[in-house]
Design an enzyme around this catalytic site. Sequence first.
Site, short mmCIF file in Angstrom:
data_model
loop_
_atom_site.label_atom_id
_atom_site.label_comp_id
_atom_site.label_asym_id
_atom_site.label_seq_id
_atom_site.Cartn_x
_atom_site.Cartn_y
_atom_site.Cartn_z
N SER A 154 -0.30 7.04 4.38
CA SER A 154 -0.17 6.96 2.93
C SER A 154 -0.54 5.60 2.36
O SER A 154 -0.78 5.47 1.16
CB SER A 154 1.24 7.34 2.47
OG SER A 154 2.16 6.32 2.80
N LYS A 167 5.51 1.94 0.14
CA LYS A 167 4.70 2.26 -1.04
C LYS A 167 4.43 0.98 -1.82
O LYS A 167 5.08 -0.04 -1.62
CB LYS A 167 5.43 3.24 -1.97
CG LYS A 167 5.85 4.54 -1.33
CD LYS A 167 4.67 5.41 -1.00
CE LYS A 167 5.16 6.71 -0.37
NZ LYS A 167 4.13 7.36 0.39
#
Length: 128
Positions: free
Chosen positions: A25, A62
């Site tokens: 990700s 993230k």
Amino acid sequence: MTQQSESQAMAHEATLFVMQMAGDSMINAGIHNGDLLIVDRSLAPVPGDVVAAVMDDEIAIKRLVSRAGITILHAENPRYPDYMPSNGASPAIWGIVTDVIHPLISSSDRRTTASANTSTPTTLVPAC
């Protein structure tokens, strides 16, 4: 090193952790599956930082982004959606990723070290 600077460095070391990235990700940020991340819990998060955040009771890596006054967690891979905490709350930031260590293995070997469908780090250990 003076005694004061040594004690300051030791205090800072207690806030450093090593995590292993699982998933892709954050691939466009240069963080690959199997990479080791240095996470510092003493730093205050600011938009643009790559963070270790608590998402759905798990720690995920993230980018912290602010859009129209709303703080979101952004994956650096278009295959993954942005994450916004429910009820407009700020995301729970566990620490700031300060460094990435790429293991000296081939990319094909890297895929077998952890699941490629998650961004949850698999290891959390103090860096001291």
